[in-house]
Design an enzyme around this catalytic site. Structure first.
Site, PDB file in Angstrom:
ATOM      1  CG  LEU A 302      32.616  45.176  47.501  1.00 33.92           C
ATOM      2  CD1 LEU A 302      33.113  46.177  46.587  1.00 33.92           C
ATOM      3  CD2 LEU A 302      31.103  45.989  47.798  1.00 33.92           C
ATOM      4  N   GLY A 303      33.229  40.766  48.714  1.00 32.78           N
ATOM      5  CA  GLY A 303      33.278  39.577  48.292  1.00 32.78           C
ATOM      6  C   GLY A 303      34.624  38.973  48.596  1.00 32.78           C
ATOM      7  CD  GLU A 304      37.388  36.305  52.341  1.00 36.19           C
ATOM      8  OE1 GLU A 304      38.431  36.086  53.117  1.00 36.19           O
ATOM      9  OE2 GLU A 304      36.400  36.393  53.255  1.00 36.19           O
ATOM     10  CG  PHE A 307      42.374  37.113  45.338  1.00 36.46           C
ATOM     11  CD1 PHE A 307      41.747  38.311  46.253  1.00 36.46           C
ATOM     12  CD2 PHE A 307      41.398  36.561  44.681  1.00 36.46           C
ATOM     13  CE1 PHE A 307      40.812  38.966  46.068  1.00 36.46           C
ATOM     14  CE2 PHE A 307      40.005  37.234  44.260  1.00 36.46           C
ATOM     15  CZ  PHE A 307      39.834  38.540  45.053  1.00 36.46           C
ATOM     16  N   GLY A 308      42.027  36.726  48.613  1.00 37.58           N
ATOM     17  CA  GLY A 308      41.630  37.431  49.800  1.00 37.58           C
ATOM     18  C   GLY A 308      40.529  38.152  49.441  1.00 37.58           C
ATOM     19  CE  LYS A 324      41.548  41.383  43.009  1.00 37.57           C
ATOM     20  NZ  LYS A 324      41.960  40.534  41.687  1.00 37.57           N
ATOM     21  CG  ASP A 421      38.882  32.210  36.200  1.00 34.65           C
ATOM     22  OD1 ASP A 421      38.284  31.262  36.288  1.00 34.65           O
ATOM     23  OD2 ASP A 421      39.195  32.809  37.447  1.00 34.65           O
TER      24      ASP A 421
END
Length: 462
Positions: A302-304, A307-308, A324, A421
Site C-alpha cells: 500500500l505504501g512505504e 520505517f518500512g 505495517k 505529524d
C-alpha cells in the site's frame, strides 16, 4: 384537641407515602412544574392506562426496553422505560417500572413531564413527544465522595480507558446496547469495575457518540474519585471499586502501565524492544500474516516510508487488514513503533485508526491495523481527477472527522496526546470517506495540566 387530631391526620397521609417510596430507592427525579394536569383529566386517564401496560411491555421485551404513546393529542402520554442490561429476571424489570410509574406520580404530583431513576431501571413520561429524539442533555452527575489515596493520576487514566472500552462494547452490542468491564489496578486498589448502557433503539454510532459525550466530562467531575455515575435518558455509565452489576464482567482489561511517557526525542530507549510497556495486544502468527499478504507481495504493498512498508492483507475470516512491516535494523523505527503501540492500544475513538494486533517473530516486527479502502487523504486530495469527487459536503465531513479525532486526543481522552505529524497521508478514509487518524509514532504524551513542552530536535514532515 384540634391540634392532636390534625397531627394524627397528617401522620396518616405521610407515613404510607414514605412506605410506598421505600420499595424502590430513587436515585434522582426531575419534575417539570411548568406543565401540570388535573385530577380526573384525560391526561390522568391516559397515564393510568400507561401504568397498566408499560411494565408488561418492558418485562416482555428481550432488551427490557419500551416506549409508548397513549391517548390522543393534546392529552397523549409519551413514555420510555429501560431496565439495566444485566437484569435476568423479567418480572423484576416489570416491577421496577411499575414502581417508577407509581412513585413518579407521587414525588412529582400532577406534573405532565417526569423523569425518575433507580439503580435497576428508569422512566420518563411527558405530554411532549420525546421518544423519537436521542437527546441526552438532561443528565445527572453522581460522584462517589471517597478519593483514591495512591496513584491518583494513573487511576483516572485507567478509569478513562475502562469506560472507553465498555462504551465501545455497549455501542457494538446489537441487542441490549449494554457493556460491563473490570480492569486490574494495583495492590491497594485491586480492580476497577464499570458499566455503560444506551437505549437499545439507538444506532451503534449514535450510542458511541452519546457515551463519548458523558465520558469526556469524567475528569472534570470524577477526578481521583473511587466511583461515580452519570444518569442520562439515552445513555449512562458508572464505575466503582466493586461490581455495580450482576454476573461476570463482559470485558477484562489488564493493569495499566505506570509512569509511561513515550518519547522519540533522544531521551528514551530506542533499541530494546522488550522495554515496551505492559499493554494488551492480540498476537498474530507470522505464518498467518504471510498468507494474508501473499508473502508480502509487491502487489499488496500500500505504501512505504522511512520505517518500512505497509501491505494489504485478508485474514481467513475475510477481515481486511493493513500490516505495517518495520525495516530490520531501523532503531528509530523501533522507537516510533513502540510509541505508537503504547498510545494507539490505549486510545479508542471512531476517528482514530484501530489497532488489531502485533507480530514479533523471527526478527520481524509487524503491526496490524484495520484496512481503510479509500487509503489516505493525499491520494485523493492531490489527484486532479479523484479530487473532483470531493465536493464541499465530503470535504466538510473529512474536516469534521479530523477535528473530532484531535479533540479526543488533545482534551477528551485520559491520555493527553500531541500528534506532531498530522498530514494528509496520515488521514485514512474508509469506504464512506469517514476519517481515521493514523501514525502516532512521533506523538508526545502530556501530563494532565501540561500545555507546552520543549524538544531537542525538529520532528515531523516538511
Amino acid at each position: 384537641m384540634i391540634s392532636h387530631k390534625l397531627c394524627c391526620y397528617v401522620s396518616i397521609l405521610v407515613v404510607p407515602f414514605l412506605a410506598q417510596l421505600a420499595s424502590g430507592d430513587v436515585l434522582w427525579q426531575e419534575c417539570d412544574n411548568s406543565r401540570n394536569y388535573t385530577a380526573n383529566s384525560a391526561f390522568q386517564s391516559n397515564l393510568k392506562q400507561l401504568s397498566s401496560t408499560l411494565p408488561t411491555e418492558s418485562s416482555s421485551s428481550p432488551t427490557l426496553f419500551a416506549t409508548a404513546a397513549v391517548g390522543a393529542i393534546p392529552d397523549t402520554v409519551y413514555a420510555l422505560s429501560l431496565c439495566r442490561g444485566d437484569t435476568t429476571n423479567a418480572s423484576a424489570c416489570g416491577d421496577c417500572v411499575a414502581n417508577a410509574l407509581r412513585d413518579a406520580q407521587q414525588v412529582c404530583s400532577y406534573n405532565m413531564d417526569v423523569t425518575i431513576y433507580y439503580d435497576t431501571c428508569y422512566l420518563r413520561f411527558s405530554n411532549q413527544n420525546f421518544v423519537t429524539s436521542i437527546d441526552n442533555t438532561k443528565r445527572h452527575i453522581m460522584p462517589n465522595g471517597e478519593n483514591v489515596t495512591s496513584l491518583a493520576a494513573t487511576f483516572d487514566a485507567a478509569v478513562g480507558v475502562l469506560l472507553a472500552a465498555v462504551a465501545d462494547y455497549a455501542a457494538l452490542n446489537s441487542s441490549k446496547r449494554f457493556g460491563t468491564g473490570v480492569e486490574d489496578f494495583d495492590v491497594s486498589t485491586p480492580r476497577v469495575y464499570a458499566l455503560a448502557q444506551c437505549t437499545p433503539d439507538m444506532a451503534p454510532a449514535d450510542c458511541r457518540s452519546c457515551l463519548e459525550g458523558i465520558v469526556r466530562v469524567m475528569p472534570k467531575h470524577f477526578s481521583r474519585r473511587q466511583g461515580g455515575r452519570i444518569l442520562g435518558l439515552r445513555c449512562n455509565y458508572r464505575f466503582e471499586l466493586y461490581p455495580p452489576f450482576s454476573g461476570n464482567p463482559l470485558l477484562h482489561l489488564p493493569a495499566p502501565s505506570s509512569g509511561v511517557k513515550p518519547s522519540v526525542d533522544g531521551d528514551g530507549d530506542s533499541g530494546n524492544w522488550e522495554s515496551v510497556p505492559n499493554i494488551s495486544l492480540s498476537m498474530l502468527n507470522l505464518s498467518t500474516l504471510e498468507v494474508a499478504t501473499e508473502n508480502f507481495s509487491e502487489g499488496n504493498k500500500l505504501g512505504e516510508g522511512g520505517f518500512g512498508a505497509v501491505y494489504k492483507g485478508s485474514l481467513a475470516d475475510g477481515q481486511e487488514i493493513a500490516v505495517k512491516r518495520l525495516s530490520q535494523g531501523s532503531a528509530q523505527g523501533i522507537a516510533e513503533l513502540k510509541t505508537e503501540l503504547v498510545l494507539v492500544a490505549k486510545l479508542q475513538h471512531k476517528n482514530l485508526v484501530r489497532l488489531i494486533g502485533v507480530c514479533l517473530e523471527e526478527h520481524e516486527k509487524l503491526v496490524i491495523y484495520e484496512y481503510m479502502p479509500k487509503r489516505s487523504l493525499d491520494t485523493i486530495l492531490f489527484d486532479p481527477e479523484r479530487s473532483k469527487h470531493l465536493d464541499w459536503g465530503k470535504r466538510f465531513n473529512i474536516i469534521n472527522g479530523i477535528a473530532r479525532g484531535l479533540q479526543y486526543v488533545h482534551e477528551d481522552s485520559q491520555l493527553k496526546i500531541i500528534h506532531r505529524d498530522l498530514k494528509a497521508s496520515n488521514v485514512l478514509l474508509d469506504s464512506d470517506l469517514n476519517v481515521k487518524i493514523s501514525d502516532f509514532g512521533l506523538a508526545r504524551l502530556f501530563e494532565g495540566d501540561q500545555s507546552k513542552d520543549v524538544t531537542n530536535r525538529v520532528v515531523g514532515t516538511l
